[in-house]
Design an enzyme around this catalytic site. Structure first.
Site, short mmCIF file in Angstrom:
data_model
loop_
_atom_site.label_atom_id
_atom_site.label_comp_id
_atom_site.label_asym_id
_atom_site.label_seq_id
_atom_site.Cartn_x
_atom_site.Cartn_y
_atom_site.Cartn_z
N ARG A 96 0.82 -1.22 0.00
CA ARG A 96 0.00 0.00 0.00
C ARG A 96 0.85 1.27 0.00
O ARG A 96 0.46 2.29 -0.57
CB ARG A 96 -0.94 -0.01 1.22
N ILE A 133 -7.20 7.55 -1.00
CA ILE A 133 -7.05 6.09 -1.04
C ILE A 133 -7.91 5.59 0.11
O ILE A 133 -7.82 6.10 1.22
CB ILE A 133 -5.56 5.67 -0.89
N SER A 134 -8.81 4.65 -0.17
CA SER A 134 -9.76 4.20 0.86
C SER A 134 -9.03 3.54 2.03
O SER A 134 -7.95 2.97 1.88
CB SER A 134 -10.75 3.20 0.27
N GLN A 135 -9.68 3.60 3.18
CA GLN A 135 -9.23 2.90 4.38
C GLN A 135 -9.15 1.40 4.06
O GLN A 135 -10.06 0.86 3.41
CB GLN A 135 -10.29 3.18 5.44
#
Length: 213
Positions: A37, A63-65
């Protein structure tokens, strides 16, 4: 930036957190444990990349959790070889997770800067979506339809009809629906006209943008 043993250790800790929060799909957890990530974020966020938080990626997007990525992906229930449409490529992190699960991924992004960046980054890291599209997610991708699964990674005020139309019978559409806060929604297509709907609580996403060009 490189991917090191330290990063792998942080990913393992993240996976443990996701399990504690209720993610049970082993394939999804394994994919999260493999995708670096930190390489999808600006280097200034490297030290925070494995916290269960969303971060800015430019163009007013995030950027999503990781929990959200895992939760949406788990709802999709992907089988190897499934044809998946992703609305909102963003950083490409969710795309990478889908690719690792063995999906044939078609991904759409309407922010040109993010589109170009992900298009370069993903293949470099060994993730190869079937198709990258610069365009309007509300319209989906009729030319490549129907899809086994459709995932929307931004908050939509309503469920776009074209996306419902592009789902196979038996297919699953996962979409956060709402204006300021969203309810995670799963639609399963039962036949030509019927969809079964389930809701899974509140989430917060950046808005799904229409292409105004």
């Amino acid at each position: 930036m490189k991917d090191t043993n330290k990063h792998q250790g942080l990913r393992n800790q993240l996976v443990k957190q996701l399990e504690d929060k209720g993610i049970t799909d082993k394939n999804v957890l394994e994919a999260i444990s493999k995708v670096p990530r930190h390489l999808f974020l600006d280097s200034s966020f490297e030290n925070f990349a494995y916290q269960d938080k969303a971060f800015p990626i430019g163009a007013d997007q995030t950027i999503s959790q990781p929990f959200t990525v895992a939760f949406q992906t788990q709802l999709l229930d992907i089988k190897k070889g499934d044809k998946v449409l992703e609305i909102g490529t963003g950083s490409g992190y969710q795309t990478a997770v889908l690719c690792l699960l063995g999906a044939s991924v078609y991904t759409i992004e309407r922010q040109n800067k993010l589109f170009k960046k992900a298009q370069l980054l993903l293949p470099k890291l060994g993730y190869n979506p079937k198709k990258f599209v610069f365009g309007d997610g509300y319209k989906g991708l009729p030319d490549a339809a129907p899809f086994d699964n459709i995932i929307v990674t931004a908050g939509a005020p309503f469920i776009p009809q074209p996306l419902m139309a592009q789902l196979k019978i038996g297919g699953r559409l996962v979409i956060p629906v709402g204006e300021n806060e969203q309810i995670m929604t799963l639609l399963v297509r039962k036949n030509e006209k019927q969809f079964e709907k389930q809701e899974f609580g509140d989430f917060k996403f950046v808005p799904l943008l229409e292409n105004k060009n």
